[in-house]
Design a protein around this motif. Structure first.
Motif, mmCIF file in Angstrom:
data_model
loop_
_atom_site.group_PDB
_atom_site.id
_atom_site.type_symbol
_atom_site.label_atom_id
_atom_site.label_comp_id
_atom_site.label_asym_id
_atom_site.label_seq_id
_atom_site.Cartn_x
_atom_site.Cartn_y
_atom_site.Cartn_z
ATOM 1 N N ALA A 1 0.829 -1.206 0.000
ATOM 2 C CA ALA A 1 0.000 0.000 0.000
ATOM 3 C C ALA A 1 0.864 1.256 0.000
ATOM 4 C CB ALA A 1 -0.944 -0.006 1.202
ATOM 5 N N HIS A 2 1.961 1.244 0.754
ATOM 6 C CA HIS A 2 2.858 2.400 0.751
ATOM 7 C C HIS A 2 3.467 2.614 -0.632
ATOM 8 C CE1 HIS A 2 2.807 3.543 4.974
ATOM 9 N NE2 HIS A 2 2.906 2.265 5.318
ATOM 10 N N PHE A 3 3.849 1.520 -1.302
ATOM 11 C CA PHE A 3 4.493 1.664 -2.607
ATOM 12 C C PHE A 3 3.504 2.163 -3.668
ATOM 13 C CE2 PHE A 3 6.347 0.437 -6.635
ATOM 14 C CZ PHE A 3 7.678 0.798 -6.467
ATOM 15 N N VAL A 4 2.303 1.584 -3.678
ATOM 16 C CA VAL A 4 1.300 2.029 -4.652
ATOM 17 C C VAL A 4 0.903 3.474 -4.366
ATOM 18 C CG1 VAL A 4 -0.977 1.583 -5.635
ATOM 19 C CG2 VAL A 4 0.493 -0.334 -4.999
ATOM 20 N N ARG B 1 7.795 5.779 -0.720
ATOM 21 C CA ARG B 1 8.602 4.740 -1.360
ATOM 22 C C ARG B 1 9.719 4.279 -0.426
ATOM 23 N NH1 ARG B 1 8.847 7.202 -5.766
ATOM 24 N NH2 ARG B 1 7.199 6.089 -6.875
ATOM 25 N N GLU B 2 10.286 5.216 0.305
ATOM 26 C CA GLU B 2 11.331 4.873 1.270
ATOM 27 C C GLU B 2 10.778 3.962 2.376
ATOM 28 O OE1 GLU B 2 13.880 7.110 4.803
ATOM 29 O OE2 GLU B 2 12.875 8.299 3.250
ATOM 30 N N TYR C 1 10.890 -4.193 -2.057
ATOM 31 C CA TYR C 1 10.954 -2.808 -2.523
ATOM 32 C C TYR C 1 12.286 -2.165 -2.153
ATOM 33 C CZ TYR C 1 5.964 -3.427 -3.249
ATOM 34 O OH TYR C 1 4.743 -3.900 -3.664
ATOM 35 N N ALA C 2 13.305 -2.996 -1.962
ATOM 36 C CA ALA C 2 14.611 -2.475 -1.557
ATOM 37 C C ALA C 2 15.217 -1.565 -2.610
ATOM 38 C CB ALA C 2 15.563 -3.628 -1.254
ATOM 39 N N ASP C 3 14.879 -1.808 -3.889
ATOM 40 C CA ASP C 3 15.393 -0.955 -4.958
ATOM 41 C C ASP C 3 14.376 0.117 -5.329
ATOM 42 O OD1 ASP C 3 13.503 -2.602 -6.039
ATOM 43 O OD2 ASP C 3 14.594 -2.976 -7.916
#
Length: 533
Positions: free
Chosen positions: A343-346, A364-365, A374-376
């Motif tokens: 959810a944070h990434f989207v 994203r962080e 999502y490390a990259d």
């Protein structure tokens, strides 16, 4: 005081307008039946404790008196890091009951001597921790089902008189229960297949085998298991729902869509609507069949506090290139589950699409901190495909209790009310009333998702309860929200308990850097440098 806070909150301005169903009434008190103790841990009797708990709960539910199901009990055991067949102290039994919202708990013992069976049970009221007098029933092992039914009727009297349910052979039931208790999926499957071989019409074994085969990724075998349940069975609707899950996993989307539309027409359910939305996302269906956003919206109306369906709705908006819709619903999902990395990434992608690059970078962080996938994240910008969550069971929507207690939507974004709950949570934490503190802190987080101190206190409660993995997730959000020596020290402690010394050392050093006068951080760093001794 509360009234004044509410007035102040409302004066700050309204939250986004959305039709909100009325808050449902709190559920009636329910009954938790924990596995009974057995006289010996051997191949003949170890399964009997779980077997009695299952049958007593079944009888209570048949009379409409509200026994808690085994899956809910298992989740409570997981939260407390208890083995599923653990023999529990009375204090632990009461703690499990509190987690699942029970008012009463049934405990007991099973003894087998040759073919002689003795079952003892006690009824405990959680509010006072008092146990009633012991109930004892005796009989032969061949009369196992009848003896246990008598125990259930005496332990929890009342409700309408119902005929005894049809039972499988004792041999098939034994294999079924052993299948539930087996730790390895292959062993679970072998026991359940053995139960079905002895009794091909044993539907509970088929439903349990579906879960095992699904967990193994053998979706075709899972589909075969539940398709053996006839349309005339009381379990037919659930079996068809699970068939739909298997069909989605097998990428047979058209068949899954038709099946779920038929189920929805017969009796609407949030879970069905959610899965129709997933089907529509995955098969890139035409608008004529209904857009995914439509089905997820309808699901959210029926289950307004289900974090996964709110995520699906926000994700569908993001795929539809509607960043404002995505931002709103993803934030609603994160109110309920702040540790959801997807959810944070989207949300970061939606924020970037709306031109808010600074906040997008922070989201994203945080996604990268919460999940290695999502490390990259700093180099990755594309929106991942296939993130929509399939609901795995027909009746799995559960009111959270916390969300039910939250005041109306118009108050949700108001800092004054969030601070009120945070202050209460802090006082309860200091008094070591952790269960009550968790409720207040979650209310504060719901109102203000990135309240650093609330996440810090939650992390400390997890540490105090011996749950370092849960502590890590809460403390990472606290640090992301506001980097403090206290949060870094707590996170270092969590990693130390997980025996991850390199990570523990990094955070302890950062804590000392942030607050060189912190004796707690320095002492912890010295301990880590000694290898945790």
């Amino acid at each position: 005081m509360i009234a004044a806070l509410v007035c102040a909150a409302l004066a700050l301005g309204p939250a986004p307008v959305r039709t909100q169903p009325a808050v449902p009434a709190l559920p009636a008190p329910r009954i938790l039946v924990v596995p009974f103790e057995t006289s010996a841990r051997d191949g003949r009797t170890y399964w009997l404790g779980e077997a009695v708990a299952l049958l007593v709960a079944d009888d209570i539910n048949a009379r409409g008196l509200g026994a808690i199901t085994r899956p809910v009990r298992e989740r409570a055991y997981e939260q407390l890091h208890l083995p599923p067949t653990a023999v529990l102290s009375r204090a632990t039994v009461i703690k499990v009951g509190e987690i699942v919202g029970a008012a009463q708990v049934i405990v007991g013992e099973v003894d087998v001597d040759g073919d002689a069976l003795t079952v003892r049970a006690r009824h405990i009221r959680i509010d006072v921790g008092r146990a009633d007098s012991e109930i004892v029933e005796r009989g032969s092992l061949a009369d196992f089902f009848a003896v246990v039914r008598k125990v259930g009727r005496r332990a929890v009297p009342g409700g309408p008189e119902v005929a005894a349910a049809a039972t499988p052979s004792l041999q098939a039931f034994e294999k079924y229960v052993k299948g539930l208790l087996a730790e390895q999926p292959a062993s679970r499957a072998a026991f359940l297949e053995g139960a079905m071989k002895l009794d091909p019409a044993y539907e509970r074994a088929r439903l349990a085998l579906w879960e095992v085969k699904t967990s193994q990724g053998d979706y075709a075998a899972a589909l075969t298991a539940v398709r053996g349940i006839p349309a005339t069975s009381p379990n037919a609707r659930r079996a068809r729902f699970l068939s739909g899950v298997s069909l989605i996993s097998l990428k047979q989307y058209d068949e899954a869509f038709t099946l779920y539309k038929e189920l929805q027409a017969a009796a609407p359910a949030a879970t069905i609507l959610n899965n129709i939305g997933v089907v529509q996302l995955r098969r890139n269906a035409s608008v004529d069949d209904g857009k995914p956003v439509y089905f997820f919206t309808k699901s959210a109306e029926l289950a307004p506090d289900a974090a996964d369906v709110l995520f699906n709705l926000g994700y569908a908006y993001a795929l539809d290139r509607d960043p404002q819709g995505a931002i709103y619903w993803l934030r609603e999902a994160l109110r309920r589950d702040p540790t959801d990395a997807d959810a944070h990434f989207v949300l970061a992608s939606a924020l970037e699409a709306s031109g808010n690059t600074v906040e997008a970078g922070r989201e994203r962080e945080l996604a990268a901190q919460l999940s290695s996938s999502y490390a990259d994240a700093t180099a990755r910008r594309e929106l991942p495909r296939g993130l929509a969550r399939i609901e795995q069971d027909l009746e799995s929507w559960r009111a959270s209790g916390v969300d039910q207690a939250i005041v109306s939507t118009a108050q949700r974004d108001q800092r004054a009310l969030a601070q009120f709950h945070l202050d209460r949570g802090r006082r309860l934490f200091d008094a070591e009333q952790d269960r009550e503190a968790v409720g207040e802190l979650r209310r504060a987080i719901f109102l203000s998702p990135y309240e650093a101190e609330a996440h810090l206190l939650l992390g400390r409660i997890h540490l105090r309860a011996g749950r370092p993995r849960e502590a890590v997730a809460a403390l990472k959000i606290s640090i992301w929200s506001r980097d403090t020596a206290a949060a870094r020290t707590a996170l270092a402690d969590a990693y130390l308990r997980l025996k991850d010394l390199p990570a523990a050392k990094v955070h302890a050093q950062k804590a000392v850097f942030l607050d060189p006068l912190s004796s707690e951080a320095r002492t912890l760093l010295e301990k880590i440098e000694r290898g945790g001794q």
